[in-house]
Motif scaffolding. Structure first.
Motif, PDB file in Angstrom:
ATOM      1  N   TRP A 190       0.826  -1.215   0.000  1.00 40.85           N
ATOM      2  CA  TRP A 190       0.000   0.000   0.000  1.00 40.85           C
ATOM      3  C   TRP A 190       0.857   1.261   0.000  1.00 40.85           C
ATOM      4  O   TRP A 190       0.483   2.264  -0.600  1.00 40.85           O
ATOM      5  CB  TRP A 190      -0.913   0.010   1.233  1.00 40.85           C
ATOM      6  CG  TRP A 190      -1.975  -1.024   1.110  1.00 40.85           C
ATOM      7  CD1 TRP A 190      -2.044  -2.214   1.783  1.00 40.85           C
ATOM      8  CD2 TRP A 190      -3.098  -0.991   0.235  1.00 40.85           C
ATOM      9  NE1 TRP A 190      -3.136  -2.930   1.380  1.00 40.85           N
ATOM     10  CE2 TRP A 190      -3.813  -2.196   0.421  1.00 40.85           C
ATOM     11  CE3 TRP A 190      -3.568  -0.074  -0.711  1.00 40.85           C
ATOM     12  CZ2 TRP A 190      -4.958  -2.495  -0.281  1.00 40.85           C
ATOM     13  CZ3 TRP A 190      -4.720  -0.363  -1.412  1.00 40.85           C
ATOM     14  CH2 TRP A 190      -5.403  -1.566  -1.196  1.00 40.85           C
ATOM     15  N   VAL A 191       1.996   1.214   0.689  1.00 40.63           N
ATOM     16  CA  VAL A 191       2.835   2.417   0.770  1.00 40.63           C
ATOM     17  C   VAL A 191       3.300   2.822  -0.625  1.00 40.63           C
ATOM     18  O   VAL A 191       3.185   3.986  -1.024  1.00 40.63           O
ATOM     19  CB  VAL A 191       4.047   2.165   1.693  1.00 40.63           C
ATOM     20  CG1 VAL A 191       4.947   3.395   1.736  1.00 40.63           C
ATOM     21  CG2 VAL A 191       3.579   1.801   3.089  1.00 40.63           C
ATOM     22  N   GLY A 192       3.816   1.851  -1.385  1.00 39.77           N
ATOM     23  CA  GLY A 192       4.286   2.162  -2.733  1.00 39.77           C
ATOM     24  C   GLY A 192       3.157   2.613  -3.645  1.00 39.77           C
ATOM     25  O   GLY A 192       3.297   3.549  -4.418  1.00 39.77           O
ATOM     26  N   ARG A 193       1.987   1.932  -3.523  1.00 38.22           N
ATOM     27  CA  ARG A 193       0.870   2.284  -4.405  1.00 38.22           C
ATOM     28  C   ARG A 193       0.347   3.676  -4.103  1.00 38.22           C
ATOM     29  O   ARG A 193       0.026   4.447  -5.010  1.00 38.22           O
ATOM     30  CB  ARG A 193      -0.259   1.266  -4.239  1.00 38.22           C
ATOM     31  CG  ARG A 193      -0.011   0.006  -5.039  1.00 38.22           C
ATOM     32  CD  ARG A 193      -1.165  -0.960  -4.937  1.00 38.22           C
ATOM     33  NE  ARG A 193      -0.652  -2.329  -5.013  1.00 38.22           N
ATOM     34  CZ  ARG A 193      -1.243  -3.380  -4.465  1.00 38.22           C
ATOM     35  NH1 ARG A 193      -2.350  -3.243  -3.792  1.00 38.22           N
ATOM     36  NH2 ARG A 193      -0.713  -4.573  -4.590  1.00 38.22           N
ATOM     37  N   LEU A 194       0.259   4.021  -2.813  1.00 38.94           N
ATOM     38  CA  LEU A 194      -0.248   5.352  -2.451  1.00 38.94           C
ATOM     39  C   LEU A 194       0.648   6.457  -3.002  1.00 38.94           C
ATOM     40  O   LEU A 194       0.168   7.459  -3.521  1.00 38.94           O
ATOM     41  CB  LEU A 194      -0.340   5.472  -0.920  1.00 38.94           C
ATOM     42  CG  LEU A 194      -1.601   4.878  -0.291  1.00 38.94           C
ATOM     43  CD1 LEU A 194      -1.509   4.949   1.224  1.00 38.94           C
ATOM     44  CD2 LEU A 194      -2.849   5.602  -0.785  1.00 38.94           C
ATOM     45  N   SER A 195       1.971   6.270  -2.885  1.00 41.84           N
ATOM     46  CA  SER A 195       2.860   7.325  -3.387  1.00 41.84           C
ATOM     47  C   SER A 195       2.802   7.387  -4.918  1.00 41.84           C
ATOM     48  O   SER A 195       2.893   8.457  -5.507  1.00 41.84           O
ATOM     49  CB  SER A 195       4.298   7.137  -2.890  1.00 41.84           C
ATOM     50  OG  SER A 195       4.812   5.919  -3.334  1.00 41.84           O
ATOM     51  N   PRO A 210      11.707   0.424  -1.929  1.00 44.82           N
ATOM     52  CA  PRO A 210      11.419  -0.119  -0.591  1.00 44.82           C
ATOM     53  C   PRO A 210      12.623   0.041   0.357  1.00 44.82           C
ATOM     54  O   PRO A 210      12.449   0.296   1.545  1.00 44.82           O
ATOM     55  CB  PRO A 210      11.113  -1.595  -0.876  1.00 44.82           C
ATOM     56  CG  PRO A 210      10.572  -1.587  -2.269  1.00 44.82           C
ATOM     57  CD  PRO A 210      11.352  -0.520  -3.000  1.00 44.82           C
ATOM     58  N   PHE A 211      13.834  -0.069  -0.172  1.00 44.70           N
ATOM     59  CA  PHE A 211      15.028   0.139   0.672  1.00 44.70           C
ATOM     60  C   PHE A 211      15.061   1.554   1.229  1.00 44.70           C
ATOM     61  O   PHE A 211      15.304   1.758   2.415  1.00 44.70           O
ATOM     62  CB  PHE A 211      16.296  -0.130  -0.140  1.00 44.70           C
ATOM     63  CG  PHE A 211      17.544   0.406   0.506  1.00 44.70           C
ATOM     64  CD1 PHE A 211      18.086  -0.215   1.619  1.00 44.70           C
ATOM     65  CD2 PHE A 211      18.148   1.554   0.020  1.00 44.70           C
ATOM     66  CE1 PHE A 211      19.225   0.288   2.230  1.00 44.70           C
ATOM     67  CE2 PHE A 211      19.283   2.073   0.633  1.00 44.70           C
ATOM     68  CZ  PHE A 211      19.819   1.434   1.742  1.00 44.70           C
TER      69      PHE A 211
END
Ligand code: FE2
Length: 300
Positions: A190-195, A210-211
């Motif tokens: 979700w974090v990657g998709r939201l940004s 992610p790193f």
């Protein structure tokens, strides 16, 4: 030029040896480097009034010549002083750290004009709490953050405290829990998709791997965690007036306790140029995560 670490002194002829020492987490002091700024530039930097400062640090971008964090009549003279410092450091490091110089990316230089002791800052911005460096707006994509510092204060030492480098600290129960928590949060889809959605809507959000997300969370978690701050191994350093030093601040936890008037130049060192890639934060984070945390296309 001779270089020395916190304990031993060795000749600089073996450049790979200097890289090895840095990658193992040593602070390499450059005792014969000189001040790295002319007296006239030092006078300019030390006379910047507090009212001209717009941020805790004044930044200089070597690639564009842009100055940030200050305004006012002295801005041009400060920019020129930082440009000369940056050029000298880059030239010196290109010779001293030749294995990195072919693929490194030259990052910002900065001037730190404020007294570090007793500053009233939010926890995330405090320099006096041990932390690993991660840039919110400039993802490294697994490259390492190398920083060259100079204490230009003619009278006072700059006081640091550090802890064990990340490849040793990962065996510390408290640190390992913080790192695993940061990785779990950062790796949420979700974090990657939201940004990504935010960027598609035109928001100026950096495209972090992610790193990079994990390291930013770890930076904050280390500063907030009182048990880690109180219980981790600590080593004190006193950098004399005029001293310069090099350190990978992405893997050596560090805090500044006292001092005023320091200069700094940062580099992103590519994973491919490392002598000991298994000791790099990206490799440690990927071992903890059990998978790749940096898309291959995103690397430096
Ligand atoms: Fe830092």
């Amino acid at each position: 030029m001779s270089v020395s670490g916190s304990v031993v002194e060795r000749p600089s002829s073996n450049l790979a040896d200097v890289c090895d020492r840095l990658e193992r987490g040593e602070i390499v002091c450059l005792e014969a480097a000189g001040l790295m700024v002319d007296e006239s530039d030092r006078a300019v930097l030390m006379s910047v009034p507090d009212t001209a400062l717009r941020h805790k640090n004044v930044s200089y971008a070597p690639r564009t010549g842009a100055l940030g964090g200050m305004a006012g009549a002295s801005s041009i003279a400060v920019r020129d002083a930082l440009r000369r410092y940056s050029e000298r450091v880059i030239e010196m490091c290109a010779a001293l750290l030749a294995p990195y110089a072919g693929t490194w990316r030259i990052e910002l230089a900065s001037f730190r004009p404020m007294e570090e002791r007793g500053r009233n800052l939010p926890v995330r911005e405090r320099n006096d709490l041990l932390h690993l460096d991660a840039y919110p707006n400039r993802p490294s994509n697994g490259a390492r953050i190398l920083r060259f510092f100079t204490n230009i204060n003619p009278e006072r030492e700059r006081l640091w405290v550090t802890s064990d480098p990340m490849h040793l600290l990962v065996d510390n129960q408290r640190f390992r829990a913080l790192a695993q928590g940061a990785i779990a949060e950062a790796d949420s889809p979700w974090v990657g998709r939201l940004s990504a959605v935010g960027r598609s809507l035109g928001l100026a959000l950096p495209d972090r791997s992610p790193f990079d997300r994990a390291m930013l969370r770890l930076h904050d978690a280390m500063k907030r965690d009182r048990a880690f701050q109180a219980g981790c191994p600590k080593f004190h350093h006193r950098f004399a007036p005029g001293t310069s030093w090099l350190v990978f601040t992405d893997a050596v936890p560090h805090a500044v306790l006292e001092g005023r008037y320091a200069l700094e130049q940062s580099f992103f060192v590519s994973r491919e140029s490392l002598r000991l890639p298994d000791l790099a934060p990206a490799a440690i984070v990927e071992r903890l995560a059990g998978k790749s945390m940096v898309p291959r296309m995103a690397r430096l």
